[in-house]
Design an enzyme around this catalytic site. Structure first.
Site, PDB file in Angstrom:
ATOM      1  N   GLY A 163       0.815  -0.938  -0.121  1.00  0.00           N
ATOM      2  CA  GLY A 163       0.326   0.258   0.212  1.00  0.00           C
ATOM      3  C   GLY A 163       0.723   1.143  -0.392  1.00  0.00           C
ATOM      4  O   GLY A 163       1.394   1.820  -0.756  1.00  0.00           O
ATOM      5  N   ILE A 184       3.394   1.843   1.626  1.00  0.00           N
ATOM      6  CA  ILE A 184       4.608   1.927   2.153  1.00  0.00           C
ATOM      7  C   ILE A 184       5.725   1.489   0.846  1.00  0.00           C
ATOM      8  O   ILE A 184       5.521   1.357  -0.046  1.00  0.00           O
ATOM      9  CB  ILE A 184       5.048   0.406   3.070  1.00  0.00           C
ATOM     10  CG1 ILE A 184       3.746   0.230   4.333  1.00  0.00           C
ATOM     11  CG2 ILE A 184       6.141   0.514   3.390  1.00  0.00           C
ATOM     12  CD1 ILE A 184       3.966  -1.035   4.319  1.00  0.00           C
ATOM     13  N   GLU A 217      -9.849  -7.361  -0.520  1.00  0.00           N
ATOM     14  CA  GLU A 217     -10.118  -7.252  -1.745  1.00  0.00           C
ATOM     15  C   GLU A 217     -11.738  -7.242  -2.791  1.00  0.00           C
ATOM     16  O   GLU A 217     -12.261  -7.948  -1.873  1.00  0.00           O
ATOM     17  CB  GLU A 217      -9.437  -8.303  -2.642  1.00  0.00           C
ATOM     18  CG  GLU A 217      -8.452  -8.660  -2.161  1.00  0.00           C
ATOM     19  CD  GLU A 217      -7.441  -7.094  -3.243  1.00  0.00           C
ATOM     20  OE1 GLU A 217      -7.393  -7.053  -3.926  1.00  0.00           O
ATOM     21  OE2 GLU A 217      -6.498  -6.303  -2.397  1.00  0.00           O
ATOM     22  N   LYS A 256       1.941 -10.147  -3.948  1.00  0.00           N
ATOM     23  CA  LYS A 256       3.054  -9.273  -3.463  1.00  0.00           C
ATOM     24  C   LYS A 256       4.619 -10.095  -3.303  1.00  0.00           C
ATOM     25  O   LYS A 256       5.244  -9.381  -3.766  1.00  0.00           O
ATOM     26  CB  LYS A 256       2.232  -8.650  -1.609  1.00  0.00           C
ATOM     27  CG  LYS A 256       0.986  -7.814  -2.605  1.00  0.00           C
ATOM     28  CD  LYS A 256       0.880  -7.612  -1.250  1.00  0.00           C
ATOM     29  CE  LYS A 256      -0.935  -7.082  -1.058  1.00  0.00           C
ATOM     30  NZ  LYS A 256      -1.460  -6.532  -0.454  1.00  0.00           N
ATOM     31  N   GLY A 264      -5.972   0.035   1.711  1.00  0.00           N
ATOM     32  CA  GLY A 264      -6.732   1.846   2.024  1.00  0.00           C
ATOM     33  C   GLY A 264      -6.656   2.571   1.231  1.00  0.00           C
ATOM     34  O   GLY A 264      -5.480   3.096   1.039  1.00  0.00           O
TER      35      GLY A 264
HETATM   36  N1  HSE Z   1      -7.178  -6.631   0.272  1.00  0.00           N
HETATM   37  C1  HSE Z   1      -5.757  -6.161   0.810  1.00  0.00           C
HETATM   38  C2  HSE Z   1      -5.242  -6.067   1.619  1.00  0.00           C
HETATM   39  C3  HSE Z   1      -5.548  -4.595  -0.267  1.00  0.00           C
HETATM   40  O1  HSE Z   1      -5.696  -7.138   2.562  1.00  0.00           O
HETATM   41  O2  HSE Z   1      -3.208  -5.870   1.266  1.00  0.00           O
HETATM   42  C4  HSE Z   1      -4.059  -3.723  -0.298  1.00  0.00           C
HETATM   43  O3  HSE Z   1      -3.338  -4.852  -1.104  1.00  0.00           O
END
Ligand code: HSE
Length: 413
Positions: free
Chosen positions: A129, A131, A185, A200, A297
């Site tokens: 996000g 970071i 998501e 990720k 977020g």
């Molecule tokens: N659904 C993801 C999470 C959103 O909760 O980390 C951010 O990638």
């Protein structure tokens, strides 16, 4: 003047537009030229939006407009995002994206096109996000060989686990709150089954090892089997359960996986709660470096998207070295070779015999745990470090005396 198009006006898209206009003056100073969002693509109508004049429904309007030099893809998923991104790059437009599914599954191909077209493909928002992690790994830690990465990479599951640990809250209730807060998501299966975290860690591993790691090559488990009973036993072990994505270098090969893990309370990762993410990167010169912040977020993710937009404008007409090559996956070792201690919970009609068998199978150093609500027919213990293959074989042998109710790997970060 650089003209930008934003594809998708959902949580991240609307956040991107908000952050862009809030900080426009500053962004222009940093970019060194005026900036504006010319188009916002969405299938829905937003007649009351202050940006209603910018909305289009036809992607070709953006693709065929030579004024648009940067496309920001924040739709998510593969269809139609992949086609939009690919054709934008082929048309000589730089692309920035928050779309981890796209980068994890098509990154090598899209990076190759970007290089051929001498444009940029940036994806800072796809991991962690708000970071900063992609660019710092690529540039600030460039002097290091990165040997190990371990991260709490999914905000939704960290939020759920935190609620279970702190409040004894049930899984469903915690997930519902995470969804209401806009963390989850569109389909929360990707969060709770570890698929999002897998994408990720694939992106981070690809970046660090220079070869694309595809999600299919990664052992992936989510948090749906973690129970409040496990949480209690692990608490008595001065530890917390966290969903971890990790990638370890072994010579020219890597071991990579996503799974719930027992993390000792003294680890920096154990203190990461709620929607926060943390990524621990071990460099051969730096030792451990930890990146921490809000991993999901609207505004945190938009922050990374907008920063990439500015970078893409600043570096227009260049193809940066932030890239990796495609790979046949032969450098990804079988997960059966992963070595760690394990927490195991079993039930047995004859606990005394089962306990003796556990010690015989898992070694003298096996540590038995207890919890306040421990049923009489239950045992929970921490094994010595063994390979995944050995642990599975030992659990098979144990099944003569006890039924395995749960198993969680213990990591030493
Ligand atoms: N659904 C993801 C999470 C959103 O909760 O980390 C951010 O990638």
């Amino acid at each position: 003047m650089a003209k930008i198009a934003v594809l998708g006006y959902g949580v991240v898209g609307s956040g991107t537009v908000e952050v862009f206009y809030k900080n426009k003056e500053n962004l222009e100073k940093k970019a060194g030229e005026p900036l504006d969002i010319k188009y916002i693509l969405d299938v829905r109508d937003f007649p009351d939006s202050p940006y209603s004049d910018k909305f289009v429904k036809d992607f070709d309007v953006i693709l065929n407009d030579p004024e648009v030099s940067v496309v920001s893809e924040v739709i998510g998923g593969i269809k139609p995002a992949y086609d939009f991104v690919k054709s934008s790059l082929e048309a000589g437009k730089s692309v920035v994206t928050s779309n981890k599914e796209l980068v994890a599954s098509k990154g090598a191909e899209l990076l190759k096109i970007a290089k051929e077209k001498n444009v940029n493909f940036f994806f800072e928002a796809s991991v962690g996000g708000g970071i900063p992690i992609i660019r710092p790994i690529h540039t600030c830690l460039e002097a290091n060989q990165i040997d190990d990465i371990a991260g709490i990479l999914n905000g939704t599951t960290n939020f759920i686990l935190t609620k279970m640990i702190r409040d004894g809250m049930g899984f469903d209730e915690a997930l519902k709150i995470a969804q209401e807060l806009g963390y989850a998501e569109r389909n929360p299966t990707a969060d709770v089954e570890g698929i999002d975290a897998c994408r990720k860690i694939c992106i981070l591993a690809s970046l660090v090892f220079g070869k694309h790691v595809y999600p299919d090559s990664v052992h992936t488990e989510g948090i749906t089997k973690v129970t409040l009973e496990d949480v209690e036993y692990i608490d008595s072990y001065d530890s917390k359960i966290k969903l971890i994505g990790c990638a370890q270098r072994h010579g020219d090969e890597i071991l990579i996986g996503v799974f719930p893990a027992v993390i000792r309370n003294e680890s920096q990762l154990a203190g990461v709660s709620d929607v926060f993410n943390a990524i621990l990167v071990h460099g051969d010169a730096t030792g451990d470096v930890v990146f921490y912040g809000k991993g999901a977020g609207k505004l945190p993710t938009a922050s990374a998207v907008v920063s990439d937009i500015v970078s893409a404008v600043k570096h227009r007409g260049t193809s940066r070295s932030l890239t990796w090559n495609d790979s046949d996956q032969s450098f990804v070792r079988p997960f059966d070779e992963f070595v760690c201690a394990n927490y195991i919970r079993v039930s047995s009609n004859d606990v005394k015999t089962a306990k003796n068998t556990v010690v015989k199978l898992f070694g003298e150093k096996t540590e038995f745990l207890s919890s306040k609500k421990q049923p009489e027919n239950e045992l929970a213990f921490i094994t010595e470090a063994r390979s995944e293959k050995e642990i599975k074989e030992l659990c098979g042998k144990l099944s003569a005396d006890a039924s395995v109710l749960g198993r969680i790997r213990v990591l030493d970060y």
